[in-house]
Design a protein around this motif. Structure first.
Motif, PDB file in Angstrom:
ATOM      1  N   ILE A   1     -23.377  90.704  -1.629  1.00  0.00           N
ATOM      2  CA  ILE A   1     -23.590  89.310  -2.014  1.00  0.00           C
ATOM      3  C   ILE A   1     -22.461  88.840  -2.937  1.00  0.00           C
ATOM      4  CG2 ILE A   1     -25.035  89.619  -4.059  1.00  0.00           C
ATOM      5  CD1 ILE A   1     -25.595  87.137  -1.141  1.00  0.00           C
TER       6      ILE A   1
ATOM      7  N   SER B   1     -19.799  86.643  -1.405  1.00  0.00           N
ATOM      8  CA  SER B   1     -20.248  85.441  -0.700  1.00  0.00           C
ATOM      9  C   SER B   1     -19.255  84.282  -0.772  1.00  0.00           C
ATOM     10  CB  SER B   1     -21.625  84.995  -1.200  1.00  0.00           C
ATOM     11  OG  SER B   1     -21.592  84.688  -2.572  1.00  0.00           O
TER      12      SER B   1
ATOM     13  N   LEU C   1     -25.285  81.232   2.572  1.00  0.00           N
ATOM     14  CA  LEU C   1     -25.826  82.210   1.626  1.00  0.00           C
ATOM     15  C   LEU C   1     -27.156  82.773   2.114  1.00  0.00           C
ATOM     16  CD1 LEU C   1     -24.997  83.479  -1.034  1.00  0.00           C
ATOM     17  CD2 LEU C   1     -26.250  81.668  -2.217  1.00  0.00           C
TER      18      LEU C   1
END
Length: 171
Positions: A10, A13, A45
């Motif tokens: 993440i 991102s 996302l």
């Protein structure tokens, strides 16, 4: 060029979103578009969280191809992993600025090394369109065996295409 394969996180991102935005037009010349909603960060996302969940469950492995400065050059994915049969399906894309420089070939070589070390997947299937000669070369250079050309035709960007199917088997 020195490069690495790093599992999708993440924390990547924003950089990955920029990579996808910067290469949208280029990618859509050879693969179907992801849809305009994909290029809204919130939607992107949300999809990224889904991919990471898939990765955490062992269904897929998503990698970013990075250079020594940690810039994203492309993506390489091993998806739809069938654990009982030890089979996965390959997908990849390299950004426009990096195409034709051997990056996809080197990244695939790294992926095959990882796959062999981990032993989770013993066979990888791949397909590309009949007009994507560069992708066919990448696969064949890395030991993928050309199996057949599909009977089905797809119409994409004004051209009728078929898929060329490949497989790689661990030694």
């Amino acid at each position: 060029m020195d490069l690495s394969l790093e599992k999708l996180r993440i924390e990547d991102s924003k950089a990955l979103f920029e990579f996808e935005l910067n290469n949208k037009t280029y990618f859509e010349k050879t693969v179907p578009p992801r849809g305009d909603e994909y290029y809204h960060f919130e939607v992107f996302l949300s999809r990224l969280y889904s991919l990471i969940d898939e990765q955490n469950r062992g269904i897929s492995n998503f990698y970013l191809i990075k250079d020594i400065h940690h810039s994203i050059l492309g993506r390489m994915n091993l998806v739809d992993i069938e654990k009982s049969q030890a089979i996965g399906h390959l997908g990849y894309r390299v950004g426009q600025l990096y195409a034709g420089k051997g990056i996809a070939s080197r990244a695939l070589e790294l992926l095959l090394e990882k796959t062999s070390e981990e032993g989770i997947v013993k066979q990888i299937k791949a397909k590309t369109t009949t007009n994507n000669i560069a992708s066919q070369r990448v696969l064949e250079k890395n030991g993928f065996e050309r199996l057949d050309i599909s009977d089905d035709t797809i119409h994409f960007n004004g051209v009728d295409l078929k898929f060329v199917h490949y497989k790689w088997t661990a030694k």
